[in-house]
Each structure stands twice: as structure tokens, then as C-alpha cells.
Design an enzyme around this catalytic site. Structure first.
Site, PDB file in Angstrom:
ATOM      1  CG  PHE A  71     117.402 104.969  85.415  1.00  0.00           C
ATOM      2  CD1 PHE A  71     117.767 105.231  86.728  1.00  0.00           C
ATOM      3  CD2 PHE A  71     118.379 104.516  84.545  1.00  0.00           C
ATOM      4  CE1 PHE A  71     119.083 105.035  87.154  1.00  0.00           C
ATOM      5  CE2 PHE A  71     119.694 104.319  84.958  1.00  0.00           C
ATOM      6  CZ  PHE A  71     120.033 104.581  86.272  1.00  0.00           C
ATOM      7  CG  ASP A  90     117.649 106.933  77.428  1.00  0.00           C
ATOM      8  OD1 ASP A  90     118.150 105.946  76.855  1.00  0.00           O
ATOM      9  OD2 ASP A  90     117.972 107.298  78.570  1.00  0.00           O
ATOM     10  CE  LYS A 129     120.969 100.124  79.897  1.00  0.00           C
ATOM     11  NZ  LYS A 129     121.465  99.721  81.198  1.00  0.00           N
TER      12      LYS A 129
HETATM   13  C1  PLP Z   1     117.077 104.241  79.654  1.00  0.00           C
HETATM   14  C2  PLP Z   1     118.464 104.344  80.196  1.00  0.00           C
HETATM   15  N1  PLP Z   1     119.183 105.444  79.958  1.00  0.00           N
HETATM   16  C3  PLP Z   1     120.433 105.580  80.416  1.00  0.00           C
HETATM   17  C4  PLP Z   1     121.041 104.595  81.177  1.00  0.00           C
HETATM   18  C5  PLP Z   1     122.414 104.803  81.696  1.00  0.00           C
HETATM   19  O1  PLP Z   1     123.337 103.992  81.079  1.00  0.00           O
HETATM   20  P1  PLP Z   1     124.779 103.722  81.740  1.00  0.00           P
HETATM   21  O2  PLP Z   1     124.531 102.910  82.977  1.00  0.00           O
HETATM   22  O3  PLP Z   1     125.555 102.990  80.702  1.00  0.00           O
HETATM   23  O4  PLP Z   1     125.364 105.056  82.064  1.00  0.00           O
HETATM   24  C6  PLP Z   1     120.312 103.430  81.460  1.00  0.00           C
HETATM   25  C7  PLP Z   1     120.906 102.368  82.293  1.00  0.00           C
HETATM   26  O5  PLP Z   1     120.254 101.529  82.848  1.00  0.00           O
HETATM   27  C8  PLP Z   1     119.000 103.300  80.968  1.00  0.00           C
HETATM   28  O6  PLP Z   1     118.258 102.219  81.219  1.00  0.00           O
END
Ligand code: PLP
Length: 399
Positions: free
Chosen positions: A141, A226, A255
Site C-alpha cells: 500500500f 516507504d 503522516k
Molecule cells: C505506507 C504508506 N504509503 C503511502 C501512504 C499514502 O499516504 P497518503 O494517504 O497521505 O497519500 C500510506 C497511507 O496510508 C501508507 O500507509
């Protein structure tokens, strides 16, 4: 219109139904707690998907935000502002990064990294134009944009949104041999979550990331971690890569970079990768704005100065111990690292969502994921007695 039923009805009537929230209407937050419109208090065990690691409405982040909001909020990057350099300096000192690119949402940070490593692949590695490949993991994700969902393996996230962006190769998470086999001369990068959060807090086998790191170095592949969810203390370390004893070439954070006050994300890298982006080739009106920078600076400061990462590590161990002590024949697995935890139920339990509703009735907010898993990720400021109380509610619910 002020009672919660009216608010829910209006949301249902006027809003797109791209979420299915628990029916609790929150109006106030402080530390680990949030309150609904009827005044009922809940212990937040989701932390807005790990965006409020510092706890709700942290007074020092709030003060920084209010102060900056009264001075200067947005200049665009057409001009410079007097907050960005400080954020760069503080982030670089904290993470050892050489180059930083600020964005807003997590997905934008991911998109930015994809663009940068593709360009790096063509200009530095010598990959033929249009042939760059990025290795990603099944059940990943990384966000919701078109390029990102193009390499999602979740049918809900992907189906119906084609045509898809090419250039991604999917391998199973945690399988270093499959990773090795997927590398070819056009591989420019690997994009991986240190722990797969949305997939249900999936921790890879010991040694996996060491091998991935070696393979990336041997083959001149940029390792992008990530850490948008795992980073900034969530797993009991500043970055989850520390558990693996490795260093990524590119790290994505978001976040909790703002403590939940404002969307702020960043791509952290060495000079070579972000160095390929020249003026006019990438940007964002709001990325790096003074309000975002002031908020992020305060969010990082309280995270480190108030011992939140260390507390997260301690309380994570204690919480997991508590969860593991629960005797229930519907619990299949309890796992976690720091305060990023999950309780997986047996399929016969009838799905995790109903248990999240019962937990809500008991005053604890948590989120189901992938049918049978309850995710638990309270703010890092949680105390021992609050953990005891939470474990009690979870035990009562699963009994
Ligand atoms: C590992 C990871 N990458 C990217 C994102 C995407 O972030 P955003 O919702 O701020 O676009 C999330 C969101 O849950 C995430 O958990």
C-alpha cells in the site's frame, strides 16, 4: 443539524462513499483520547493511520501552527520562505539525508520518488529511455494515485481504474530470492514498506532486508523505503529500517511529519537521486510552504525531545505482551513492532469489523483491515495504565 445521526445521514447523502467509517462522530481530541459529539471519550488506537503519533492536538505543535499562520502561510516555491531551510537542516541532522524534497500527501512523496528514480535510471544508470522498471511487493500500500494503484495487487484499489501505468514488477513480500530474480539491467529501483501496514502489519523474515540491501547495491538499484506509516517512531525507532540494520537510498515520510495537523510529506535521499531534478521538472504549490515547515519542525521537535520514540518502543513491547496474554479461541495471531500492532482473528470469528464496533462501545477506537485483522496503533504518548485499560477492553471484546 447537530446530532450525530443527522451528521451521518448528511455525509451519506452528499458525500461520495469511498470510505465506510465506523459510525462515531468525533469533535475533539487531546493526547491519546478523542471525544464524540455526545461527549463520550475514546482511546484512539488508530492515530489517523499513524499521522498523530505525537497525540491529538499537541499544544506545542498547535502553538507553532497558530504562530506561523498569523505570519505567513504560503509563498509558493516561486519565492523563498524563512522556514524551509530550517526544516531541511533539522530533517537532515535527524535522518542523515543529503537532499530533501518536501511535498504534501504521502502519495505525492511516492510519486515524486518514482519520477526521480526513473530519471536517475535514464541519466545516471544508463537505462534505455522508457524502459525503467521498479520492483514492488505484492499486497503493498503506497497510496491512491493512478500510477500507485497501477502496481497495487488489491482488486478494490485497482479494478476499474485502467489504463494502468507500466514499468512495475511485483514480487512476494519477504522473499529475497524472488526479489533477486526480478532484477534486470533496466531495474532502477525497489519500492518497499519496511512493515506492510495496510496489508495487516506484516513483518518480513529476519535477514530479508539485509539481502535486499545487498542486491540493490550489487545491481545499482535504488532502494526506496516507504516509511510514511512505519517512520517517525511508530515502530519504536525513528525509522523502521533501524530494526533491519540497513540504510535506504531514498526514504519517504509523511503522516506524523506534521503530527496530524496538516498534510506534510518528504522524500529524503542522497544527492545522486534527487540531484537529477532540475527547475521546472517537479513541484507542488503547497509543498515546502512556511506553515507546513513550521508545523513539521515542531512535530519533529516534540517527537524527539519528549522521548516519544523511546516511549513507543517500551509501550509497544508492553502492549504486545498484554495482547499475547489474552486467552481467546478466536485469536489466530498477535504481531507488531513498537506501537504498530495487529490482532488477526480466525476466519470463523465472522470478521474483525463487528469487534471494532464492540471495542467502540467499550471506548476504544480501532480499525479492521482485510476482513479478519484488527489494527492497533495508539499515539506514542500512551502510558502504561492506558495500555492496561486498552488490553482489558480488547480481552473483554474477544472473550
Ligand atoms: C505506507 C504508506 N504509503 C503511502 C501512504 C499514502 O499516504 P497518503 O494517504 O497521505 O497519500 C500510506 C497511507 O496510508 C501508507 O500507509
Amino acid at each position: 443539524m447537530n446530532n450525530s445521526k443527522n451528521l451521518i445521514d448528511t455525509e451519506q447523502r452528499l458525500g461520495a462513499h469511498n470510505y465506510k467509517p465506523l459510525d462515531v462522530v468525533l469533535t475533539r481530541g487531546e493526547g491519546v483520547y478523542v471525544w464524540d459529539t455526545d461527549g463520550k471519550r475514546y482511546l484512539d488506537c488508530l492515530s489517523a493511520y499513524s499521522a498523530v503519533n505525537q497525540g491529538h492536538c499537541h499544544p506545542k505543535i498547535l502553538a507553532a501552527m497558530v504562530e506561523q499562520a498569523g505570519k505567513l502561510t504560503l509563498t509558493s516555491r516561486a519565492f523563498r520562505n524563512d522556514q524551509l531551510a530550517y526544516l531541511y537542516e533539522e530533517l537532515a541532522a535527524l535522518t542523515g539525508s543529503h537532499k530533501i524534497l518536501p511535498m504534501n500527501s504521502g502519495a505525492e512523496a511516492v510519486e515524486t520518488a518514482i519520477k526521480a528514480v526513473r530519471k536517475w535510471g535514464y541519466e545516471v544508470k544508463g537505462v534505455p529511455d522508457g524502459k525503467a522498471e521498479i520492483i514492488v511487493c505484492a499486497d503493498n500500500f503506497h497510496g491512491r494515485t493512478l500510477s500507485i494503484i497501477s502496481f497495487s495487487t488489491d482488486p478494490d484499489a485497482r479494478t476499474g481504474f485502467g489504463p494502468y501505468t507500466p514499468g512495475f514488477r511485483t514480487v512476494p513480500f519477504g522473499d529475497a530470492d524472488a526479489f533477486a530474480a526480478a532484477i534486470n539491467e533496466n531495474t532502477v529501483a525497489a519500492l518497499i514498506e519496511p512493515i506492510q501496514g495496510e496489508a495487516g502489519v506484516i513483518i518480513p523474515p529476519t535477514g530479508y532486508f539485509k539481502r535486499v540491501r545487498e542486491l540493490c547495491t550489487e545491481n545499482k538499484v535504488t532502494l526506496i523505503l516507504d516509511e510514511i506509516q512505519t517512520g517517525l517512531g511508530r515502530t519504536g525507532k525513528l525509522l523502521a529500517e533501524e530494526h533491519e540494520g540497513i540504510e535506504a537510498d531514498v526514504t519517504l515520510i509523511g503522516k506524523a511529519l506534521s503530527g496530524g495537523f496538516y498534510p506534510v510529506s518528504a522524500v529524503l535521499s542522497n544527492s545522486e537521486v534527487l540531484g537529477v531534478l532540475k527547475p521546472g521538472q517537479h513541484g507542488s504549490t503547497f509543498g515546502g510552504n512556511p506553515l507546513a515547515c513550521a508545523v513539521a519542525r515542531a512535530a519533529l521537535k516534540v517527537l524527539t525531545e519528549e522521548g516519544m520514540i523511546e516511549n513507543g518502543e517500551k509501550m509497544g513491547d508492553y502492549f504486545l505482551e498484554g495482547l499475547r496474554s489474552i486467552r481467546s479461541n478466536i485469536v489466530k495471531d498477535v504481531r507488531g513492532r513498537g506501537l504498530m500492532m495487529a490482532v488477526e482473528l480466525v476466519p470463523e470469528a465472522g470478521g474483525a469489523r463487528q469487534f471494532c464496533y464492540t471495542l467502540k462501545d467499550h471506548g476504544l477506537l480501532a480499525k479492521d483491515t482485510h476482513e479478519n485483522t484488527i489494527r492497533l496503533a495508539p499515539p506514542l504518548v500512551i502510558t502504561k495504565s492506558q495500555v492496561d485499560w486498552a488490553v482489558e477492553q480488547i480481552e473483554k471484546t474477544l472473550a
